[in-house]
Write an enzyme that holds these catalytic residues in place. Structure first.
Site, short mmCIF file in Angstrom:
data_model
loop_
_atom_site.label_atom_id
_atom_site.label_comp_id
_atom_site.label_asym_id
_atom_site.label_seq_id
_atom_site.Cartn_x
_atom_site.Cartn_y
_atom_site.Cartn_z
N TYR A 116 -71.00 -45.80 63.73
CA TYR A 116 -72.34 -46.28 63.38
C TYR A 116 -72.26 -47.51 62.47
O TYR A 116 -73.23 -48.23 62.31
CB TYR A 116 -73.15 -45.23 62.61
CG TYR A 116 -73.40 -43.93 63.32
CD1 TYR A 116 -73.27 -43.78 64.69
CD2 TYR A 116 -73.79 -42.82 62.59
CE1 TYR A 116 -73.51 -42.57 65.31
CE2 TYR A 116 -74.04 -41.61 63.20
CZ TYR A 116 -73.90 -41.49 64.56
OH TYR A 116 -74.14 -40.28 65.15
N ASP A 166 -75.39 -38.38 56.02
CA ASP A 166 -74.58 -38.32 57.23
C ASP A 166 -74.31 -39.74 57.72
O ASP A 166 -75.21 -40.58 57.74
CB ASP A 166 -75.36 -37.55 58.29
CG ASP A 166 -74.58 -37.42 59.58
OD1 ASP A 166 -73.80 -36.46 59.68
OD2 ASP A 166 -74.74 -38.27 60.46
N HIS A 220 -66.43 -37.01 66.40
CA HIS A 220 -67.68 -37.63 66.83
C HIS A 220 -68.09 -37.31 68.26
O HIS A 220 -69.23 -37.03 68.53
CB HIS A 220 -67.63 -39.15 66.64
CG HIS A 220 -68.97 -39.76 66.78
ND1 HIS A 220 -69.46 -40.17 67.99
CD2 HIS A 220 -69.94 -40.00 65.87
CE1 HIS A 220 -70.68 -40.65 67.82
NE2 HIS A 220 -70.99 -40.56 66.55
N LYS A 249 -68.17 -38.72 60.69
CA LYS A 249 -67.61 -38.35 61.99
C LYS A 249 -66.46 -39.30 62.31
O LYS A 249 -66.58 -40.51 62.10
CB LYS A 249 -68.68 -38.44 63.07
CG LYS A 249 -69.83 -37.50 62.83
CD LYS A 249 -71.01 -37.89 63.71
CE LYS A 249 -72.31 -37.39 63.13
NZ LYS A 249 -72.76 -38.14 61.97
#
Length: 119
Positions: free
Chosen positions: A22, A17, A80, A47
């Site tokens: 990020y 993931d 997200h 996401k």
């Protein structure tokens, strides 16, 4: 991130993931490429960033993610941010006004009562 992927795979992980915001997609892509395993053995989720709320911008971000991940397809793509900004074009169109998400007030003890969340 890339250095950790091989250890995770050896430990039995097959689901990975990441998310644009990020900053992990490129490292995960390098790590997955270094595994030299069939793509069918992996499940990759990413996401879209919280600024992508139109169909066109979501599609653009998915294409960018595929490039950073060095993949031809993704197994799962999530939006997200579950609570769009109030000026989001989604509220009232994709998300009906009456279902507009709201965050609990941490100062209101009734809203933070765990009994509220039990079935």
């Amino acid at each position: 991130v890339a250095a950790l992927v091989a250890n995770a795979y050896q430990a039995g992980f097959r689901s990975f993931d990441c998310a644009t915001i990020y900053g992990t997609e490129e490292g995960l892509g390098k790590g997955l490429t270094g595994l030299n395993v069939s793509r069918d053995n992996l499940f990759v989720t990413t996401k879209t960033p919280d600024w992508a709320w139109t169909k066109e911008s979501i599609e653009e971000e998915v294409v960018k993610s595929l490039g950073r991940l060095q993949l031809e397809y993704l197994d799962l793509v999530l939006l997200h941010t579950p609570a769009p900004r109030t000026n989001s074009p989604v509220v009232g169109k994709i998300i009906p006004e009456d279902l507009k998400p709201s965050l609990p007030d941490p100062m209101d003890p009734k809203q933070m009562d765990p009994a509220r969340f039990q079935a």
